[in-house]
Design a protein around this motif. Structure first.
Motif, PDB file in Angstrom:
ATOM      1  N   GLU A 119      51.219  43.209  29.242  1.00  0.00           N
ATOM      2  CA  GLU A 119      49.966  43.944  29.067  1.00  0.00           C
ATOM      3  C   GLU A 119      48.986  43.278  28.100  1.00  0.00           C
ATOM      4  O   GLU A 119      47.778  43.222  28.389  1.00  0.00           O
ATOM      5  N   THR A 122      46.921  40.575  29.910  1.00  0.00           N
ATOM      6  CA  THR A 122      45.885  41.045  30.832  1.00  0.00           C
ATOM      7  C   THR A 122      44.767  41.775  30.095  1.00  0.00           C
ATOM      8  O   THR A 122      43.621  41.769  30.540  1.00  0.00           O
ATOM      9  N   GLU A 153      49.328  42.316  39.473  1.00  0.00           N
ATOM     10  CA  GLU A 153      49.192  43.753  39.714  1.00  0.00           C
ATOM     11  C   GLU A 153      48.505  44.459  38.547  1.00  0.00           C
ATOM     12  O   GLU A 153      47.732  45.407  38.749  1.00  0.00           O
ATOM     13  N   LEU A 154      48.768  44.005  37.336  1.00  0.00           N
ATOM     14  CA  LEU A 154      48.102  44.597  36.171  1.00  0.00           C
ATOM     15  C   LEU A 154      46.598  44.331  36.216  1.00  0.00           C
ATOM     16  O   LEU A 154      45.791  45.208  35.885  1.00  0.00           O
ATOM     17  N   TYR A 155      46.225  43.127  36.632  1.00  0.00           N
ATOM     18  CA  TYR A 155      44.798  42.815  36.768  1.00  0.00           C
ATOM     19  C   TYR A 155      44.169  43.646  37.888  1.00  0.00           C
ATOM     20  O   TYR A 155      43.036  44.118  37.762  1.00  0.00           O
ATOM     21  N   ALA A 156      44.911  43.814  38.970  1.00  0.00           N
ATOM     22  CA  ALA A 156      44.400  44.605  40.093  1.00  0.00           C
ATOM     23  C   ALA A 156      44.168  46.052  39.666  1.00  0.00           C
ATOM     24  O   ALA A 156      43.189  46.688  40.085  1.00  0.00           O
ATOM     25  N   GLU A 157      45.060  46.558  38.821  1.00  0.00           N
ATOM     26  CA  GLU A 157      44.905  47.925  38.321  1.00  0.00           C
ATOM     27  C   GLU A 157      43.659  48.067  37.452  1.00  0.00           C
ATOM     28  O   GLU A 157      43.098  49.158  37.333  1.00  0.00           O
ATOM     29  N   GLN A 158      43.223  46.963  36.852  1.00  0.00           N
ATOM     30  CA  GLN A 158      41.997  46.985  36.052  1.00  0.00           C
ATOM     31  C   GLN A 158      40.752  46.990  36.937  1.00  0.00           C
ATOM     32  O   GLN A 158      39.646  47.183  36.445  1.00  0.00           O
ATOM     33  N   GLY A 159      40.962  46.747  38.221  1.00  0.00           N
ATOM     34  CA  GLY A 159      39.837  46.733  39.147  1.00  0.00           C
ATOM     35  C   GLY A 159      39.231  45.364  39.366  1.00  0.00           C
ATOM     36  O   GLY A 159      38.146  45.250  39.955  1.00  0.00           O
TER      37      GLY A 159
END
Length: 207
Positions: A119, A122, A153-159
């Motif tokens: 985390e 990212t 996936e963590l970056y994708a969750e940030q949009g």
């Protein structure tokens, strides 16, 4: 030797020093636990917590010293600090990135595995490139693939859009033919080739 290369060597040396410190602390604490076995289980747990807190404090102190050293050594471009971790050095670099990712402009992980937190990387949006042989004899390529996927996936969750993620995160798996005809006779020794690969190093210094 350019100032940028001097900066990279300085940071790599600092990472090596931190790795030695962590090893020393590990064996020291292990020896202490073997000699001083508490009578009660609760005391052993408390001792373990105290040791862990002390180690974390020492690690953070080392990281802060590394940050100050990097800034002073690279006075020309203090905002441009690059790092390359190979094999066990990559594991140590991952630990540092998991605690202080803002220390680095970009990080290159070679023939290793990710041992740090995800985390913070990212959140800081520190670019990371994973490079390894498909059949690395020591680690295999799966740990890097897994770390890449988690960060992605963590970056994708940030949009973030795919193009934005691709600029921050690279997974470069080298097949057998990459090593053919070189001085490297086994894939884990790929670090020798990766640091001489213009495309790989161009990615690192391109940030």
């Amino acid at each position: 030797m350019t100032k940028r290369k001097i900066m990279l060597l300085t940071v790599c040396f600092a990472i090596f020093a931190i790795s030695l410190l962590l090893s020393r602390q590990f064996f020291k604490s292990a020896g202490k636990r073997n000699m001083d076995v508490p009578a009660a289980g609760s005391e052993q747990i408390e001792d373990s917590k105290d040791t862990e807190e002390k180690r974390n404090t020492e690690e953070m102190t080392e990281l802060e010293e590394t940050e100050r050293t990097a800034a002073s050594e690279g006075a020309a471009e203090p905002e441009k600090v690059y790092s390359n971790g190979y094999s066990g050095g990559g594991e140590t670099l991952a630990l540092i990135l998991g605690k202080k990712p803002e220390l680095f402009t970009a990080a290159l992980m070679c023939s290793s595995k990710w041992d740090g937190a995800y985390e913070p990387v990212t959140e800081a949006k520190t670019p990371v490139c994973f490079v390894i042989g498909e059949s690395d004899e020591y680690y295999g390529s799966e740990p890097f693939k897994e770390a890449y996927q988690i960060l992605y996936e963590l970056y994708a969750e940030q949009g973030l859009a795919k193009s934005e993620i691709d600029n921050l995160l690279v997974l470069d798996i080298k097949e057998k033919n990459y090593f053919a005809g070189t001085k490297v006779t086994y894939q884990h020794g790929g670090g020798y080739l990766f640091c001489r690969d213009e495309k790989i190093m161009g990615w690192l210094f391109g940030h």
